[in-house]
Design a protein around this motif. Structure first.
Motif, PDB file in Angstrom:
ATOM      1  N   PRO A  62       4.646   5.673 -11.910  1.00 15.62           N
ATOM      2  CA  PRO A  62       5.491   6.838 -12.192  1.00 15.62           C
ATOM      3  C   PRO A  62       6.009   7.497 -10.913  1.00 15.62           C
ATOM      4  CG  PRO A  62       3.401   6.952 -13.393  1.00 15.62           C
ATOM      5  CD  PRO A  62       3.266   5.849 -12.397  1.00 15.62           C
ATOM      6  N   GLU A  63       7.109   8.193 -11.043  1.00 18.52           N
ATOM      7  CA  GLU A  63       7.698   8.895  -9.909  1.00 18.52           C
ATOM      8  C   GLU A  63       6.743   9.968  -9.393  1.00 18.52           C
ATOM      9  OE1 GLU A  63      11.750  11.392  -8.717  1.00 18.52           O
ATOM     10  OE2 GLU A  63      11.521  10.525 -10.717  1.00 18.52           O
ATOM     11  N   GLY A  64       6.618  10.060  -8.070  1.00 21.00           N
ATOM     12  CA  GLY A  64       5.794  11.082  -7.440  1.00 21.00           C
ATOM     13  C   GLY A  64       4.303  10.874  -7.574  1.00 21.00           C
ATOM     14  N   ALA A  65       3.872   9.685  -7.965  1.00 24.06           N
ATOM     15  CA  ALA A  65       2.454   9.429  -8.196  1.00 24.06           C
ATOM     16  C   ALA A  65       1.673   9.314  -6.892  1.00 24.06           C
ATOM     17  CB  ALA A  65       2.272   8.148  -9.008  1.00 24.06           C
ATOM     18  N   THR A  66       0.374   9.582  -6.994  1.00 25.77           N
ATOM     19  CA  THR A  66      -0.545   9.253  -5.910  1.00 25.77           C
ATOM     20  C   THR A  66      -1.125   7.872  -6.193  1.00 25.77           C
ATOM     21  OG1 THR A  66      -2.312  10.441  -7.078  1.00 25.77           O
ATOM     22  CG2 THR A  66      -1.135  11.630  -5.346  1.00 25.77           C
ATOM     23  N   VAL A  67      -1.314   7.098  -5.129  1.00 22.71           N
ATOM     24  CA  VAL A  67      -1.750   5.705  -5.263  1.00 22.71           C
ATOM     25  C   VAL A  67      -2.887   5.438  -4.289  1.00 22.71           C
ATOM     26  CG1 VAL A  67      -1.060   3.277  -5.066  1.00 22.71           C
ATOM     27  CG2 VAL A  67       0.575   4.962  -5.936  1.00 22.71           C
ATOM     28  N   ILE A  68      -3.928   4.763  -4.758  1.00 25.86           N
ATOM     29  CA  ILE A  68      -4.975   4.245  -3.884  1.00 25.86           C
ATOM     30  C   ILE A  68      -4.949   2.728  -3.986  1.00 25.86           C
ATOM     31  CG2 ILE A  68      -7.459   4.044  -3.490  1.00 25.86           C
ATOM     32  CD1 ILE A  68      -7.783   6.905  -4.467  1.00 25.86           C
ATOM     33  N   ASP A  69      -4.866   2.067  -2.834  1.00 26.98           N
ATOM     34  CA  ASP A  69      -4.861   0.605  -2.784  1.00 26.98           C
ATOM     35  C   ASP A  69      -6.218   0.136  -2.289  1.00 26.98           C
ATOM     36  OD1 ASP A  69      -3.910  -2.021  -2.858  1.00 26.98           O
ATOM     37  OD2 ASP A  69      -3.214  -1.931  -0.776  1.00 26.98           O
ATOM     38  N   VAL A  70      -6.989  -0.495  -3.155  1.00 25.87           N
ATOM     39  CA  VAL A  70      -8.364  -0.902  -2.854  1.00 25.87           C
ATOM     40  C   VAL A  70      -8.382  -2.307  -2.253  1.00 25.87           C
ATOM     41  CG1 VAL A  70     -10.582  -1.512  -3.899  1.00 25.87           C
ATOM     42  CG2 VAL A  70      -9.431   0.592  -4.569  1.00 25.87           C
ATOM     43  N   GLY A  71      -9.123  -2.452  -1.152  1.00 27.93           N
ATOM     44  CA  GLY A  71      -9.171  -3.741  -0.476  1.00 27.93           C
ATOM     45  C   GLY A  71      -7.821  -4.104   0.084  1.00 27.93           C
ATOM     46  N   SER A  72      -7.199  -3.159   0.781  1.00 31.64           N
ATOM     47  CA  SER A  72      -5.789  -3.278   1.153  1.00 31.64           C
ATOM     48  C   SER A  72      -5.496  -4.440   2.092  1.00 31.64           C
ATOM     49  CB  SER A  72      -5.313  -1.966   1.789  1.00 31.64           C
ATOM     50  OG  SER A  72      -3.913  -1.907   1.815  1.00 31.64           O
ATOM     51  N   GLY A  73      -6.464  -4.843   2.902  1.00 31.98           N
ATOM     52  CA  GLY A  73      -6.237  -5.973   3.797  1.00 31.98           C
ATOM     53  C   GLY A  73      -5.162  -5.674   4.818  1.00 31.98           C
ATOM     54  N   ALA A  74      -4.077  -6.408   4.765  1.00 31.49           N
ATOM     55  CA  ALA A  74      -2.941  -6.193   5.665  1.00 31.49           C
ATOM     56  C   ALA A  74      -1.948  -5.181   5.094  1.00 31.49           C
ATOM     57  CB  ALA A  74      -2.232  -7.520   5.939  1.00 31.49           C
ATOM     58  N   GLY A  75      -2.327  -4.572   3.946  1.00 33.71           N
ATOM     59  CA  GLY A  75      -1.457  -3.569   3.343  1.00 33.71           C
ATOM     60  C   GLY A  75      -0.742  -4.024   2.094  1.00 33.71           C
ATOM     61  N   LEU A  76      -1.280  -5.049   1.447  1.00 35.72           N
ATOM     62  CA  LEU A  76      -0.657  -5.609   0.242  1.00 35.72           C
ATOM     63  C   LEU A  76      -1.504  -5.276  -0.981  1.00 35.72           C
ATOM     64  CD1 LEU A  76       0.065  -9.092   1.852  1.00 35.72           C
ATOM     65  CD2 LEU A  76       1.724  -7.258   1.517  1.00 35.72           C
ATOM     66  N   PRO A  77      -0.975  -4.515  -1.932  1.00 36.50           N
ATOM     67  CA  PRO A  77       0.417  -4.056  -2.037  1.00 36.50           C
ATOM     68  C   PRO A  77       0.691  -2.648  -1.516  1.00 36.50           C
ATOM     69  CG  PRO A  77      -0.661  -3.637  -4.108  1.00 36.50           C
ATOM     70  CD  PRO A  77      -1.711  -4.250  -3.197  1.00 36.50           C
ATOM     71  N   GLY A  78      -0.322  -1.928  -1.005  1.00 33.91           N
ATOM     72  CA  GLY A  78      -0.141  -0.513  -0.721  1.00 33.91           C
ATOM     73  C   GLY A  78       0.982  -0.183   0.243  1.00 33.91           C
ATOM     74  N   MET A  79       1.041  -0.870   1.381  1.00 34.31           N
ATOM     75  CA  MET A  79       2.099  -0.615   2.347  1.00 34.31           C
ATOM     76  C   MET A  79       3.473  -0.942   1.769  1.00 34.31           C
ATOM     77  SD  MET A  79       1.457   0.609   5.452  1.00 34.31           S
ATOM     78  CE  MET A  79       2.587  -0.162   6.594  1.00 34.31           C
ATOM     79  N   VAL A  80       3.540  -2.020   1.030  1.00 30.08           N
ATOM     80  CA  VAL A  80       4.817  -2.414   0.432  1.00 30.08           C
ATOM     81  C   VAL A  80       5.309  -1.346  -0.544  1.00 30.08           C
ATOM     82  CG1 VAL A  80       5.986  -4.147  -0.983  1.00 30.08           C
ATOM     83  CG2 VAL A  80       4.292  -4.851   0.716  1.00 30.08           C
ATOM     84  N   LEU A  81       4.413  -0.820  -1.351  1.00 28.69           N
ATOM     85  CA  LEU A  81       4.791   0.217  -2.309  1.00 28.69           C
ATOM     86  C   LEU A  81       5.249   1.487  -1.589  1.00 28.69           C
ATOM     87  CD1 LEU A  81       1.929  -0.261  -4.920  1.00 28.69           C
ATOM     88  CD2 LEU A  81       4.334  -0.910  -5.174  1.00 28.69           C
ATOM     89  N   ALA A  82       4.574   1.831  -0.501  1.00 25.67           N
ATOM     90  CA  ALA A  82       4.965   3.006   0.268  1.00 25.67           C
ATOM     91  C   ALA A  82       6.350   2.837   0.877  1.00 25.67           C
ATOM     92  CB  ALA A  82       3.938   3.276   1.366  1.00 25.67           C
ATOM     93  N   ILE A  83       6.665   1.622   1.291  1.00 22.37           N
ATOM     94  CA  ILE A  83       7.990   1.354   1.854  1.00 22.37           C
ATOM     95  C   ILE A  83       9.056   1.394   0.767  1.00 22.37           C
ATOM     96  CG2 ILE A  83       9.406  -0.459   2.912  1.00 22.37           C
ATOM     97  CD1 ILE A  83       6.842  -1.288   4.470  1.00 22.37           C
ATOM     98  N   ALA A  84       8.781   0.745  -0.363  1.00 24.84           N
ATOM     99  CA  ALA A  84       9.776   0.680  -1.436  1.00 24.84           C
ATOM    100  C   ALA A  84       9.960   2.008  -2.147  1.00 24.84           C
ATOM    101  CB  ALA A  84       9.373  -0.393  -2.451  1.00 24.84           C
ATOM    102  N   ARG A  85       8.900   2.841  -2.173  1.00 20.27           N
ATOM    103  CA  ARG A  85       8.930   4.088  -2.945  1.00 20.27           C
ATOM    104  C   ARG A  85       8.500   5.276  -2.080  1.00 20.27           C
ATOM    105  NH1 ARG A  85       7.841   3.600  -8.445  1.00 20.27           N
ATOM    106  NH2 ARG A  85       7.622   5.865  -8.379  1.00 20.27           N
TER     107      ARG A  85
END
Length: 237
Positions: A62-85
């Protein structure tokens, strides 16, 4: 470099932040490979197998959501989501020092410090008042290639607000994992897991995700919150 045949999909998923995605891709195939976060064989497939695969998941958040990326590693998918959104606020949870060092450098280098934070530790630690502060929680908790669904739910649902969702990137085994672990998920307070395909008509193959809504708070967290509502204090033994 972005393969020409993927340019249209990349523009669709990243929009005017495609240059930022390209800068992150360059980090992954250079420093990420040197530091052992990305395998050398993965470098030529960084866009289709990794960046686009992760970016497609943004449609489930959802728009404006908070996200936690568990076991992010190199940032997948957390970094990608931050860049896209850029409307999202993302916490990358990763226990290994060399990975968190890379993530911190990438966040700073890409100018994402206002929307992305990095926590070095396990999911259980993030959910248990890290450093004496408030427990981490988010509207959406993501994970990619971390663990089977039962273990993943035990780590991620405690980080999910009630009514929020675990969004787990899975492969062709998604339906089998649901059949095997649905009872465990229910015991952990999760609703019925559902399978979704993201990026249909944009990427091939689409990204498969399993979503679980956190319907109930179970275990020690429930007792602590009940005590808090009564004005009491929970004690650890």
């Amino acid at each position: 470099m972005l393969p020409p045949e993927l340019a249209e999909a990349a523009r669709s998923l990243f929009g005017d932040r495609l240059d930022l995605a390209a800068a992150y891709a360059e980090l992954l195939v250079t420093d990420g490979v040197v530091r052992g976060l990305i395998g050398p064989r993965e470098a030529p497939r960084i866009w289709d197998r990794h960046l686009l695969n992760c970016a497609a998941v943004a449609e489930r958040i959802p728009e404006g959501a908070t996200v936690i990326d568990v076991g992010s590693g190199a940032g997948l998918p957390g970094m990608v989501l931050a860049i896209a959104r850029p409307d999202l606020r993302v916490t990358l949870v990763e226990p290994l020092a060399r990975r968190t060092a890379f993530l911190i450098e990438a966040v700073e280098g890409l100018g994402l410090t206002r929307m992305v934070r990095v926590f070095r530790g396990r999911a259980e630690e993030a959910a248990a008042s890290p450093g004496g502060g408030d427990p981490f929680s988010a509207d959406v908790v993501t994970a990619r290639a971390v663990a089977p669904l039962d273990r993943l739910a035990s780590w991620c649902l405690p980080l999910t607000v009630r009514g929020g969702r675990l969004v787990a990137l899975k492969g062709s085994s998604a339906a089998e994992e649901i059949a095997e672990h649905a009872a465990t998920v229910e015991r952990l307070g999760g609703g019925e897991p559902t399978v979704h395909r993201c990026g249909v008509d944009v990427i091939d193959p689409p990204t498969t995700v399993v979503e679980i809504v956190r319907e109930r708070v179970v275990g020690p967290a429930s007792k602590a919150r009940r005590a808090k509502r009564r004005g009491g204090r929970s004690r650890s033994r």
